[in-house]
Design a protein around this motif. Sequence first.
Motif, mmCIF file in Angstrom:
data_model
loop_
_atom_site.group_PDB
_atom_site.id
_atom_site.type_symbol
_atom_site.label_atom_id
_atom_site.label_comp_id
_atom_site.label_asym_id
_atom_site.label_seq_id
_atom_site.Cartn_x
_atom_site.Cartn_y
_atom_site.Cartn_z
ATOM 1 N N VAL A 283 0.832 -1.200 0.000
ATOM 2 C CA VAL A 283 0.000 0.000 0.000
ATOM 3 C C VAL A 283 0.872 1.258 0.000
ATOM 4 N N ASP A 284 1.983 1.201 0.732
ATOM 5 C CA ASP A 284 2.885 2.358 0.833
ATOM 6 C C ASP A 284 4.000 2.330 -0.205
ATOM 7 N N HIS A 285 4.142 1.235 -0.917
ATOM 8 C CA HIS A 285 5.212 1.121 -1.933
ATOM 9 C C HIS A 285 4.589 0.584 -3.232
ATOM 10 N N PRO A 286 3.898 1.451 -3.973
ATOM 11 C CA PRO A 286 3.107 1.012 -5.140
ATOM 12 C C PRO A 286 3.906 0.412 -6.282
ATOM 13 N N ASN A 287 5.216 0.627 -6.320
ATOM 14 C CA ASN A 287 6.013 0.103 -7.436
ATOM 15 C C ASN A 287 6.739 -1.188 -7.096
ATOM 16 N N ASP A 288 6.538 -1.700 -5.884
ATOM 17 C CA ASP A 288 7.251 -2.897 -5.447
ATOM 18 C C ASP A 288 6.392 -4.154 -5.615
ATOM 19 N N LEU A 289 7.016 -5.311 -5.417
ATOM 20 C CA LEU A 289 6.331 -6.603 -5.514
ATOM 21 C C LEU A 289 6.461 -7.352 -4.195
ATOM 22 N N PHE A 290 5.420 -8.100 -3.841
ATOM 23 C CA PHE A 290 5.448 -8.978 -2.676
ATOM 24 C C PHE A 290 5.256 -10.407 -3.170
ATOM 25 N N ILE A 291 6.241 -11.252 -2.933
ATOM 26 C CA ILE A 291 6.221 -12.635 -3.414
ATOM 27 C C ILE A 291 6.054 -13.580 -2.231
ATOM 28 N N TYR A 292 5.004 -14.414 -2.302
ATOM 29 C CA TYR A 292 4.721 -15.325 -1.184
ATOM 30 C C TYR A 292 3.723 -16.375 -1.657
ATOM 31 N N ASP A 293 3.216 -17.177 -0.722
ATOM 32 C CA ASP A 293 2.287 -18.261 -1.054
ATOM 33 C C ASP A 293 0.946 -17.697 -1.536
ATOM 34 N N GLN A 294 0.465 -18.205 -2.661
ATOM 35 C CA GLN A 294 -0.731 -17.673 -3.312
ATOM 36 C C GLN A 294 -1.975 -17.627 -2.408
ATOM 37 N N PRO A 295 -2.327 -18.719 -1.716
ATOM 38 C CA PRO A 295 -3.546 -18.654 -0.895
ATOM 39 C C PRO A 295 -3.453 -17.643 0.231
ATOM 40 N N ILE A 296 -2.258 -17.441 0.770
ATOM 41 C CA ILE A 296 -2.077 -16.465 1.848
ATOM 42 C C ILE A 296 -2.193 -15.051 1.291
ATOM 43 N N LEU A 297 -1.625 -14.809 0.106
ATOM 44 C CA LEU A 297 -1.747 -13.491 -0.527
ATOM 45 C C LEU A 297 -3.208 -13.152 -0.796
#
Length: 357
Positions: A283-297
Amino acid sequence: MKFFRQLLFLQFLLFGVFTSAQDTIQNQSPEKYMIGIAPTPPFVEKSPNGFSGLSIASWEMVNKKLGWDYEYKTYNSLAELLHAVEQGEVDFSINPITVTDQRMTKMDFSQPYFISHTAIAQKKKSNALAVVKNLWSWKFISAILVLIGVIFVFGFLVWIFERKKNPEEFGGKGFQGIKEGFWWSAVTMTTVGYGDKSPQTTGGRVIGLVWMFMAIIIISSLTASIASALTVESINNEINSVADLDRFNVVTVGSSSSEEFLNMYQINHGEVANGASGIAYLVDHPNDLFIYDQPILTYEVERQQLQDEIQVLKKTLKKDYFSYSFPKNSTLIKQVDPVLISAMKTMEWSRLMENYN
């Protein structure tokens, strides 16, 4: 009679051995098993009445047949939980731990009970804002300035030839005459063809002829530049392979299988504590990516009601298998696995999976 006495003695002897062995087994088995967990919605969630979630429900189904007495030991992070399993602080963990080659050297795993994927979450971008941003880019503005300069040059040349012999259309001294030449040059380039001005002299017509052909090339190049300016943002944001991640700032949960994956491909990244903090980070870093487990995301985006701001991309990076984890060489896995496999074949298990898919 002697034979019956010997038989009776043998029965008492066998009963004593059996009772002693049973007591020994009971003394070796712990009164209560310690199960390590770390809050990982929707698999492990803390509620006022205890814990819930897919992993909790799956374990309760398995334990209906095992009948073990147990208690949960809570850890604040995935890293702490994995360390506890490795060191034998807990008997095992039912958290959704992804089976990886690196982890298999430090702990043992049960039959996988859930198949997932490593996915990418990013903040949604407005197409309108992207267009405006690109239209104000120096690359686009510089192209427009060059075009205006070329229009001015050809307008000025025509005015030089036409100002005396064609004063009705290109007359006027100084700024007034140059303005008329600029108007003709712009109209000719855009092929509007108003017909209010046309060169009469040989020199003016030669300039006009050259300008007509050049204008075709310039208009084609300008159209390509505009199209490039309007689409370059979306092209740069496309992620089709792991190599594309290098163009972004990436974060993931520390000690997760996603971090192992990024390290394997030497992708620089930051760390967050869990799925909830990773989504909040976007939310605070609109140009970044968060990579993690799909169901949790997916769960965290919905839980934080950010469906209009955050998207989980359909393109995934790898397949994951979630399993219970045990300290290395634990004997409990041989008791849990058959029951877990049996439970996975039931309708109750199928309904449980449907609720979380």
